[in-house]
Design a protein around this motif. Sequence first.
Motif, PDB file in Angstrom:
ATOM      1  N   GLU A   1       0.814  -1.221   0.000  1.00 55.97           N
ATOM      2  CA  GLU A   1       0.000   0.000   0.000  1.00 55.97           C
ATOM      3  C   GLU A   1       0.848   1.271   0.000  1.00 55.97           C
ATOM      4  O   GLU A   1       0.550   2.236  -0.695  1.00 55.97           O
TER       5      GLU A   1
ATOM      6  N   ARG B   1       1.878   2.921  -3.387  1.00 54.59           N
ATOM      7  CA  ARG B   1       0.890   3.406  -4.344  1.00 54.59           C
ATOM      8  C   ARG B   1       1.184   4.834  -4.809  1.00 54.59           C
ATOM      9  O   ARG B   1       1.136   5.128  -5.994  1.00 54.59           O
TER      10      ARG B   1
ATOM     11  N   PRO C   1      -7.165   6.093  -7.101  1.00 54.12           N
ATOM     12  CA  PRO C   1      -6.857   5.068  -6.105  1.00 54.12           C
ATOM     13  C   PRO C   1      -7.945   3.994  -6.041  1.00 54.12           C
ATOM     14  O   PRO C   1      -9.130   4.278  -6.199  1.00 54.12           O
TER      15      PRO C   1
ATOM     16  N   GLY D   1      -4.504  -0.928  -5.281  1.00 53.07           N
ATOM     17  CA  GLY D   1      -3.596  -0.192  -6.145  1.00 53.07           C
ATOM     18  C   GLY D   1      -4.297   1.026  -6.707  1.00 53.07           C
ATOM     19  O   GLY D   1      -4.773   1.864  -5.957  1.00 53.07           O
TER      20      GLY D   1
END
Length: 87
Positions: free
Chosen positions: A14, A17, A32, A36
């Motif tokens: 996370e 990202r 978002p 991903g």
Amino acid sequence: MDDFIEAVVVVTREEQRSFCMQWFDDRFSTVPMRAGFLLTGSAADFADLFGVQIGDRTEPIELPIPEPLRDNVERIFVRANPEYHKE
């Protein structure tokens, strides 16, 4: 008129990202998602970056992960088009 393409980018963690989304910012739009983000742009931009012509989308299409993102991205894929009004 150029086709509009949506691809799902699955990040390995996370916290990666934001870095990955910024990497695509010059050419694509990003949104978002849980695992991903969604990558959207023209078929021409996808062909230029990924070296893949995206035509018939009856099956999902796996895209190559660009070298700078290989440690951060698990996979990139274009979902198959939904079948509307199938009889």
